[in-house]
Design an enzyme around this catalytic site. Structure first.
Site, PDB file in Angstrom:
ATOM      1  N   GLN A 114       0.816  -1.206   0.000  1.00  0.00           N
ATOM      2  CA  GLN A 114       0.000   0.000   0.000  1.00  0.00           C
ATOM      3  C   GLN A 114       0.861   1.272   0.000  1.00  0.00           C
ATOM      4  O   GLN A 114       0.480   2.279  -0.595  1.00  0.00           O
ATOM      5  CB  GLN A 114      -0.909  -0.024   1.233  1.00  0.00           C
ATOM      6  CG  GLN A 114      -2.068   0.924   1.188  1.00  0.00           C
ATOM      7  CD  GLN A 114      -3.268   0.373   0.411  1.00  0.00           C
ATOM      8  OE1 GLN A 114      -3.644  -0.769   0.600  1.00  0.00           O
ATOM      9  NE2 GLN A 114      -3.849   1.185  -0.444  1.00  0.00           N
ATOM     10  N   LYS A 117       1.777   1.724  -3.672  1.00  0.00           N
ATOM     11  CA  LYS A 117       0.569   1.984  -4.467  1.00  0.00           C
ATOM     12  C   LYS A 117       0.108   3.423  -4.255  1.00  0.00           C
ATOM     13  O   LYS A 117      -0.189   4.151  -5.197  1.00  0.00           O
ATOM     14  CB  LYS A 117      -0.514   1.004  -4.020  1.00  0.00           C
ATOM     15  CG  LYS A 117      -1.837   1.197  -4.718  1.00  0.00           C
ATOM     16  CD  LYS A 117      -2.914   0.324  -4.115  1.00  0.00           C
ATOM     17  CE  LYS A 117      -2.440  -1.093  -3.885  1.00  0.00           C
ATOM     18  NZ  LYS A 117      -3.531  -2.032  -3.650  1.00  0.00           N
ATOM     19  N   LYS A 129      -2.707  -0.904   6.610  1.00  0.00           N
ATOM     20  CA  LYS A 129      -3.689  -1.941   6.276  1.00  0.00           C
ATOM     21  C   LYS A 129      -4.133  -2.608   7.562  1.00  0.00           C
ATOM     22  O   LYS A 129      -3.409  -2.583   8.559  1.00  0.00           O
ATOM     23  CB  LYS A 129      -3.066  -2.978   5.348  1.00  0.00           C
ATOM     24  CG  LYS A 129      -4.059  -3.842   4.607  1.00  0.00           C
ATOM     25  CD  LYS A 129      -4.600  -3.180   3.358  1.00  0.00           C
ATOM     26  CE  LYS A 129      -5.719  -3.993   2.751  1.00  0.00           C
ATOM     27  NZ  LYS A 129      -6.102  -3.501   1.414  1.00  0.00           N
ATOM     28  N   GLY A 168     -12.466  -0.313   2.767  1.00  0.00           N
ATOM     29  CA  GLY A 168     -12.823  -1.730   2.635  1.00  0.00           C
ATOM     30  C   GLY A 168     -11.737  -2.555   1.957  1.00  0.00           C
ATOM     31  O   GLY A 168     -10.732  -2.038   1.480  1.00  0.00           O
ATOM     32  N   ASP A 169     -11.952  -3.840   1.956  1.00  0.00           N
ATOM     33  CA  ASP A 169     -11.125  -4.814   1.226  1.00  0.00           C
ATOM     34  C   ASP A 169     -11.962  -6.090   1.192  1.00  0.00           C
ATOM     35  O   ASP A 169     -13.199  -6.012   1.354  1.00  0.00           O
ATOM     36  CB  ASP A 169      -9.771  -5.022   1.940  1.00  0.00           C
ATOM     37  CG  ASP A 169      -8.758  -5.806   1.101  1.00  0.00           C
ATOM     38  OD1 ASP A 169      -8.132  -5.207   0.214  1.00  0.00           O
ATOM     39  OD2 ASP A 169      -8.618  -7.029   1.308  1.00  0.00           O
ATOM     40  N   ASN A 244     -16.268  -7.022  -5.256  1.00  0.00           N
ATOM     41  CA  ASN A 244     -16.292  -5.614  -5.645  1.00  0.00           C
ATOM     42  C   ASN A 244     -15.378  -5.329  -6.840  1.00  0.00           C
ATOM     43  O   ASN A 244     -15.795  -4.708  -7.825  1.00  0.00           O
ATOM     44  CB  ASN A 244     -15.887  -4.765  -4.429  1.00  0.00           C
ATOM     45  CG  ASN A 244     -15.750  -3.311  -4.793  1.00  0.00           C
ATOM     46  OD1 ASN A 244     -14.651  -2.831  -5.058  1.00  0.00           O
ATOM     47  ND2 ASN A 244     -16.858  -2.594  -4.844  1.00  0.00           N
TER      48      ASN A 244
END
Ligand code: NDP
Length: 448
Positions: A114, A117, A129, A168-169, A244
């Site tokens: 992350q 990213k 995270k 979310g994840d 998703n």
């Protein structure tokens, strides 16, 4: 893994020694370090100031108990995590995952990815995270609500719009974010919209956040194909997963003229040669929370295959959008034999290192997740912007911003790959461009 340069090998050995058993974290670190030899040769300062050791050690790691009561009145105990990895560029930003496989090694791999990213988006967000080994499957809405409330009763003290902003994840969508935000608001007595992203549109969410990761993955794929004079139009596409990311990747690919013929879940996959019926898929997955067998039962042109690999279905573009290490070298070989042209990771680290190597050796365009799926967190950042200015943008404007951001991510990866001698290698380009940005910020901020 590929051999590391002698400058970097000791750092990887330290990561292995300090984080025993955390195999996914080791894999994520190795993948970044493999790209950095030309960078530390050109900028030895990064080594002198221990930037790599600092990057590999999270700034803060939280592990806590989440007690809650199920519908039968039994007390259940889960374990939750939040890893606040790096805040050189902005507040910690990254999702929460609810899945029985969650443990510290998974959260650290995701948090580490992350950092890079988020840097690639060009937006001011650091990396973090979290998640829990809670399994929402088969749980009632009330059970999910009680679990979310209990988790937030501990987590809230570590969050804040300038501190740490979860989203979310896997297993955490709008329903869970709603319950988490409700409890945060109640405990703190503050309507601090910018403390969580992925919120519903009724209470501070952003247009396009739901679609953003899947759409962004397809925008990146489109840029990659365009760089070789090709496009998505008329291409046969397979996605894995049916959550998703998968649903909205399929939707945007179809809008751009592709034929999306298969998707999967953890029980198997469906092939639908007529092209996936996305309205039906959304009904089955988003509304009914049912299995893909329900899709196949409703749709005459669809066939459900229990257990098998979705990568056996021939396609020109493959979008792995389910989970880590779901596409191994055998699956990669099958895709190559079937003529795949491009692979873009909608999920985080879905391709094993051997699979990535095979794609690169066989000149398949390959986009790593930290670049291809950055549209989700980028749009979360746009949600924070709207919350901070008490504004709300239209769908068209927000999608336009997402598109510009993904074009920028592609450009950053492509130009860093060119500059450091690996043209067309998006893995190297993504790692190098984002590492330099974070490392420069860390140097500027001193030893903190
Ligand atoms: P969802 O929970 O919405 O969907 C996950 C999908 O993947 C489901 O179809 C699920 O099947 C499948 N899946 C999950 N775990 C496994 C497993 N162990 N084996 C096989 N299939 C599995 O999650 P998302 O779509 O949000 O996330 C998917 C991926 O995208 C993850 O890697 C996530 O980290 C990444 N990602 C998500 C972002 C987001 O904005 N949501 C942003 C960037 C990356 P089943 O229902 O049967 O479990």
């Amino acid at each position: 893994m590929n051999e590391l340069s002698s400058d970097l090998e000791p750092h990887y050995a330290t990561v292995l020694a300090r984080n025993p058993g955390e195999t996914e974290f080791h894999q994520a670190v190795a993948e970044v370090l493999e790209s950095l030899a030309p960078v530390v040769r050109k900028h030895p300062d990064y080594l002198h100031h221990a930037v790599i050791e600092r990057l590999c050690e999270p700034e803060r790691q939280l592990i806590f108990r989440v007690p809650w009561t199920d519908d039968q009145g039994r007390v259940q105990i889960n374990r939750a995590f939040r890893v606040e990895f790096n805040s050189a560029l902005g507040p910690y930003k990254g999702g929460l995952r609810f899945h029985p496989s969650v443990y510290l090694g998974i959260v650290k791999f995701l948090g580490f990815e992350q950092i890079f990213k988020n840097a690639l988006t060009g937006l001011p967000i650091g990396g973090g995270k979290g998640g829990s080994d809670f399994d929402p499957k088969g749980r009632s809405d009330n059970e999910v609500m009680r679990f979310c409330q209990s988790l937030m009763t501990e987590l809230y003290r570590h969050l804040g719009e300038y501190t740490d902003v979860p989203a979310g994840d896997i297993g955490v969508g709008e329903r869970e974010i709603g319950y988490l935000f409700g409890q945060y608001k109640r405990i703190t007595n503050r309507y601090e919209s910018g403390v969580l992203t992925g919120k519903g549109l009724a209470y501070g969410g952003s247009q396009v956040r739901r679609e953003a990761t899947g759409y962004g993955t397809v925008f990146f794929t489109e840029q990659m194909l365009a760089s070789t004079g090709s496009s998505l139009s008329g291409r046969r596409v397979v996605v894995s997963g049916s959550g998703n990311v998968a649903i909205y990747a399929a939707q945007k690919a179809a809008e751009l003229g592709a034929q999306v013929v298969a998707c999967s879940d953890s029980s198997g996959y469906v092939v639908d040669e007529a092209g996936l019926d996305l309205a039906l898929l959304k009904q089955v997955k988003e509304v009914d929370r049912a299995r893909l067998t329900a899709y196949a039962a409703e749709r005459g042109s669809a066939r459900f295959v229990a257990g098998g690999s979705v990568w056996d279905v021939p396609c020109e573009v493959a979008l792995p959008c389910a989970t880590q290490n779901e596409l191994d070298d055998a699956a990669a070989l099958k895709l190559v034999e079937n003529g795949v042209l491009a692979v873009a990771e909608g999920a985080n680290m879905p391709c094993t290192p051997d699979a990535v190597r095979l794609f690169q050796e066989r000149s398949v365009l390959f986009a790593p997740g930290k670049a291809a799926n950055a549209g989700g967190v980028a749009t979360s950042s746009l949600e924070m912007q709207q919350n901070a200015s008490r504004d709300s943008w239209s769908f068209e404007h927000t999608e336009q911003r997402l598109h510009e951001i993904m074009v920028g991510v592609h450009e950053r990866c492509a130009s860093a790959a060119d500059e450091y001698g690996s043209p067309g290698n998006y893995v190297a380009g993504a790692n190098i461009s984002s590492f330099i940005q974070v490392a420069d910020a860390m140097l500027a901020l001193g030893v903190v």
